[in-house]
Write an enzyme that holds these catalytic residues in place. Structure first.
Site, PDB file in Angstrom:
ATOM      1  N   TYR A   1      24.125  28.621  16.311  1.00 23.87           N
ATOM      2  CA  TYR A   1      24.413  29.913  15.679  1.00 23.87           C
ATOM      3  C   TYR A   1      23.190  30.441  14.931  1.00 23.87           C
ATOM      4  CZ  TYR A   1      29.144  28.460  16.800  1.00 23.87           C
ATOM      5  OH  TYR A   1      30.261  28.035  17.483  1.00 23.87           O
TER       6      TYR A   1
ATOM      7  N   HIS B   1      42.452  28.818  21.663  1.00 16.91           N
ATOM      8  CA  HIS B   1      41.028  28.761  21.996  1.00 16.91           C
ATOM      9  C   HIS B   1      40.640  27.523  22.798  1.00 16.91           C
ATOM     10  CE1 HIS B   1      36.838  29.805  21.743  1.00 16.91           C
ATOM     11  NE2 HIS B   1      36.543  28.658  21.156  1.00 16.91           N
TER      12      HIS B   1
ATOM     13  N   ASP C   1      33.571  27.965  25.287  1.00 19.24           N
ATOM     14  CA  ASP C   1      33.033  28.328  23.974  1.00 19.24           C
ATOM     15  C   ASP C   1      31.498  28.373  24.049  1.00 19.24           C
ATOM     16  OD1 ASP C   1      33.807  28.630  20.952  1.00 19.24           O
ATOM     17  OD2 ASP C   1      32.331  27.023  20.934  1.00 19.24           O
TER      18      ASP C   1
END
Length: 318
Positions: free
Chosen positions: A231, A294, A101
């Protein structure tokens, strides 16, 4: 075999917590969102028992590592700087680097910026894409997927933190780590992503309530801002990585992804990683697709551990 030990080291101007076990060639394990070193708990002991020195840091902003205040302190340059400082502290010129990730994105850029420090890399869940010279990544994602997209909602400082606070920390962790949907994480108009994500009524067999509580307790101490700041630096990353546009990843890579990962089919990720563009960017590439979601290193930890070990075995100590 000794148990996992913990310490904090000074690197790149911050204190970073690491968990480590074993002796031998160095393997770094870089976690994702919203995780900590503990997401690699299965791989740490497995690899240590097979003759490796395994080190799993809490990334900056997570767990027991420092969390700089400004989102501008969470660029790839900062994360890569942290890792280089860690290698120097450990007295190692090179390491095997495994990322998942966010950790995979960092591992890709570590290989891009400083290939001489990476013996080989194994990345899970997040593929490498060349920089688009015509569009900043954050702005492009908002235009493409709208305000309901999870990354769109993570952009404004404080927004996600306020909405996460409507739930206890364990529930927030469950909403993310136990995701099984395969379409994009996009909330309906007027809804926040944390409200949209479901809380499973039953746990899958690969994780326990006690294990989930480890994450919840650590995020209760640290909060989510440091993790979310990654982010918030996406567009700054776009500006800073211009010199590497079009560059290839010049280290051997194994890329693993779950066939039921978020957006794997509807976003064309399957076609991308099976196509020529991905392989041209990473000439020495092996791709493995697993029947999973995931958080593969936990859900499919036996398979992932064996896949990591088989790849490392291709590079015997010199």
């Amino acid at each position: 075999m000794n148990e996992v030990s913990h310490r904090r080291i000074k690197t790149n101007g911050i204190w970073v917590h690491i968990a480590e076990q074993g002796r031998g060639p160095l393997v770094l394990l870089l976690h994702g969102f919203p995780e900590i070193w503990y997401s690699w708990r299965h791989q740490i002991s497995f690899l240590a028992n097979h003759g490796y020195h395994v080190v799993a840091p809490d990334l900056r902003g997570y767990g027991d590592s420092d969390s700089p205040f400004s989102p501008s302190s969470y660029t790839f340059m900062h994360y890569v700087g942290d890792i280089i400082g860690l290698l120097d502290h450990l007295g190692e010129q090179q390491a095997f680097v495994v990322g998942h990730d966010v950790g995979a994105a960092i591992a890709w850029h570590l290989s891009l910026f400083t290939p001489e420090r990476v013996k080989a890399s194994i990345n899970l869940g997040v593929a490498y894409f060349d920089r688009n010279p015509n569009a900043k990544l954050g702005e492009s994602l908002i235009r493409t997927f709208g305000d309901g997209f999870y990354i769109s909602q993570f952009q404004e400082p404080g927004r996600a933190e306020r909405t996460f606070a409507r739930y206890d920390y364990l529930t927030v962790i469950k909403k993310f780590l136990l995701i099984t949907q395969t379409d994009n994480l996009i909330a309906p108009p007027g809804m926040e992503i944390i409200d949209y994500l479901e809380t499973p009524s039953r746990l899958p067999p690969w994780i326990t309530e006690e294990e989930l509580q480890v994450y919840a307790d650590k995020f209760q101490e640290s909060g989510f801002t440091g993790a979310l700041n990654y982010y918030r630096a996406l567009d700054l990353n776009w500006e800073l990585t211009a010199p590497w546009q079009g560059s290839k990843i010049r280290v051997p890579v194994k890329f693993m992804v779950g066939e039921n990962d978020i957006g794997f089919d509807i976003n064309g990720i399957r076609q991308y990683i099976e196509g020529n563009v991905f392989r041209n960017l990473i000439p020495d590439l092996e791709v493995v697709m697993l029947d999973g979601h995931h958080y593969l290193q936990q859900e499919k930890h036996h398979q992932v551990s064996e896949e990591i070990l088989s790849f490392l075995a291709k590079f015997p100590p010199e």
